[in-house]
Design a protein around this motif. Structure first.
Motif, short mmCIF file in Angstrom:
data_model
loop_
_atom_site.label_atom_id
_atom_site.label_comp_id
_atom_site.label_asym_id
_atom_site.label_seq_id
_atom_site.Cartn_x
_atom_site.Cartn_y
_atom_site.Cartn_z
N UNK A 76 93.27 -43.66 -3.88
CA UNK A 76 93.15 -44.54 -5.05
C UNK A 76 92.90 -43.78 -6.33
N UNK A 77 92.03 -42.74 -6.26
CA UNK A 77 91.71 -42.05 -7.51
C UNK A 77 92.84 -41.17 -8.00
N UNK A 78 93.76 -40.82 -7.11
CA UNK A 78 94.84 -39.92 -7.49
C UNK A 78 95.53 -40.38 -8.77
N UNK A 79 95.80 -41.67 -8.84
CA UNK A 79 96.51 -42.21 -9.99
C UNK A 79 95.56 -42.80 -11.03
N UNK A 80 94.29 -42.98 -10.62
CA UNK A 80 93.39 -43.74 -11.48
C UNK A 80 92.88 -42.93 -12.67
N UNK A 81 92.72 -43.63 -13.77
CA UNK A 81 92.16 -43.02 -14.98
C UNK A 81 91.15 -43.98 -15.59
N UNK A 82 90.18 -43.40 -16.29
CA UNK A 82 89.24 -44.22 -17.04
C UNK A 82 89.63 -44.15 -18.50
N UNK A 83 89.94 -45.29 -19.09
CA UNK A 83 90.39 -45.31 -20.49
C UNK A 83 89.30 -45.91 -21.38
N UNK A 84 89.06 -45.24 -22.51
CA UNK A 84 88.14 -45.79 -23.51
C UNK A 84 88.90 -45.83 -24.84
N UNK A 95 92.59 -47.43 -31.43
CA UNK A 95 92.34 -46.11 -32.00
C UNK A 95 91.30 -45.41 -31.13
N UNK A 96 91.04 -44.14 -31.41
CA UNK A 96 90.06 -43.34 -30.65
C UNK A 96 90.29 -43.51 -29.15
N UNK A 97 91.51 -43.31 -28.71
CA UNK A 97 91.84 -43.53 -27.29
C UNK A 97 91.50 -42.27 -26.48
N UNK A 98 90.71 -42.46 -25.43
CA UNK A 98 90.36 -41.35 -24.54
C UNK A 98 90.79 -41.70 -23.11
N UNK A 99 91.41 -40.76 -22.41
CA UNK A 99 91.79 -40.97 -21.01
C UNK A 99 91.06 -39.93 -20.16
N UNK A 100 90.22 -40.39 -19.23
CA UNK A 100 89.43 -39.47 -18.42
C UNK A 100 89.83 -39.56 -16.96
N UNK A 101 89.79 -38.43 -16.24
CA UNK A 101 90.09 -38.48 -14.81
C UNK A 101 88.95 -39.18 -14.06
N UNK A 102 89.27 -39.83 -12.97
CA UNK A 102 88.26 -40.45 -12.11
C UNK A 102 88.02 -39.51 -10.94
N UNK A 115 86.53 -50.35 -22.35
CA UNK A 115 86.51 -49.37 -21.27
C UNK A 115 87.18 -49.98 -20.04
N UNK A 116 88.08 -49.24 -19.41
CA UNK A 116 88.75 -49.82 -18.24
C UNK A 116 89.15 -48.74 -17.25
N UNK A 117 89.09 -49.06 -15.95
CA UNK A 117 89.66 -48.20 -14.92
C UNK A 117 91.09 -48.65 -14.72
N UNK A 150 94.35 -48.29 -12.49
CA UNK A 150 94.70 -47.82 -11.15
C UNK A 150 96.14 -47.35 -11.06
N UNK A 151 96.81 -47.28 -12.18
CA UNK A 151 98.16 -46.73 -12.17
C UNK A 151 98.19 -45.56 -13.13
N UNK A 152 99.22 -44.74 -13.02
CA UNK A 152 99.34 -43.60 -13.90
C UNK A 152 99.38 -44.03 -15.35
N UNK A 153 98.70 -43.28 -16.21
CA UNK A 153 98.72 -43.58 -17.64
C UNK A 153 99.63 -42.55 -18.32
N UNK A 154 100.74 -43.01 -18.83
CA UNK A 154 101.72 -42.11 -19.45
C UNK A 154 101.55 -42.11 -20.96
N UNK A 155 102.16 -41.13 -21.61
CA UNK A 155 102.11 -41.10 -23.08
C UNK A 155 102.65 -42.39 -23.67
#
Ligand code: ATP
Ligand code: ZN
Length: 299
Positions: free
Chosen positions: A222-230, A287-294, A266-268, A270-275
């Protein structure tokens, strides 16, 4: 700990599955030390040991109850299974879980100058393969009368050597086929690495560790594709932005001190986040978009 209480997992010693298999076990929390003979990895923090072997031997080791579990391509599992059935024996391994690596397909490929329209064109031809059981079943199912030429390797050069007319071999990118002037025409089997286990009952301690490992494998996948977005979003654009977050259920929305028109989201995902996703979010007003690995996730 008592030897009987340790799970034994068979993994490919050197090859395409080795790094992914060991990496999966490490991600599941295993710390191991490698034995002097380099064949056995001893689990230091779990009652789980890894036996390093040729991939073709993995179903047999589970079959013979030398190992409780194995990580091996579905292509090898299926070929062995059909082989046991053909010999009137019961296969003693169960496919537990696809592992999402080692993807490839067993495919029919013909020389570039072979005029191919349908499987019918294989009638009366010689097909070279190292997977005679799977190929024979496919031919039987399609009602095709072709001769199966069993080789132990170097299948892709068989047509040039005049040993066969076409081949049935594993393909992932197709570059090997191209280099040998072959063209892929049919998929016989889709494959990826699988976790297999013995159908024999395990001791309660082993069974309980196996269940923990299965849950952890799920978590790893599950975490392979998951990202935490703020990000920051205008309140007015919140609905549009939520819509753009891939595979997230309930984002957390937090007020921003001193800016009543904007919120932090803030959101998890569960799919790949592309540009493209980020560009879409920005266009929607984020604005101020951050993508963090889970790192780890337990549902
Ligand atoms: P061993 O010495 O263990 O018998 P091998 O040569 O049979 O090694 P590899 O080439 O390392 O094995 O392939 C192991 C598995 O990797 C295959 O059985 C298959 O499930 C998977 N695989 C993924 N892509 C490919 C590919 N392009 N060609 C062959 N196998 C692939
Ligand atoms: Zn092999």
């Amino acid at each position: 700990m008592d030897k009987e209480q340790r799970l034994k997992v068979a993994v490919q010693k050197t090859g395409r599955l080795t790094d992914h298999s060991l990496d999966l076990l490490v991600r599941c929390g295993l710390k191991y030390s490698r034995g002097k003979d380099q064949l056995l990895c001893y689990g230091e923090n779990m009652p789980l040991d890894v036996l390093l072997v040729r991939d073709d031997d993995i179903p047999d080791l589970v079959q013979e109850d030398v190992c409780d579990l194995g990580i091996v391509g579905a292509n090898v599992v299926e070929e062995k299974r059909l082989g046991f059935i053909a010999r009137g024996a019961a296969p003693l391994f169960i496919e537990m879980q696809p592992l999402d690596f080692g993807r490839c397909r067993l495919a029919i490929a013909v020389p570039e100058d072979f005029s191919y329209r349908s499987p019918r064109d294989l009638d009366g031809r010689r097909i070279a393969t190292t997977y005679p059981n799977i190929l024979s079943r496919w031919l039987r199912d399609g009602g095709i009368a072709a001769e199966v030429v069993v080789l132990s390797g170097a299948v892709e050069i068989a047509p040039r050597l005049g040993r066969a007319d076409v081949i049935c071999d594993l393909v992932s990118t197709g570059s090997t086929l191209k280099a040998n002037h072959l063209r892929e025409v049919e998929t016989v089997l889709e494959s990826q690495a699988m976790l297999i286990r013995t159908p024999l009952p395990l001791s309660p301690a082993k069974e309980s560790w196996l269940n923990r490992m299965l849950l952890r494998i799920d978590g790893v996948q599950q975490v392979k594709e998951s990202k935490y977005i703020m990000l920051h979003a205008p309140r007015a654009a919140l609905a549009a932005i939520r819509h753009l977050l891939p595979g997230s259920e309930y984002p957390t929305v937090i007020p921003l001190e001193g800016n009543p028109d904007k919120v932090a989201v803030h959101a998890v995902c569960r799919e790949n986040v592309f540009w493209e996703t980020l560009e879409g979010l920005k266009a929607a007003g984020a604005s101020a978009i951050l993508v963090l690995p889970v790192e780890k996730m337990l549902a």
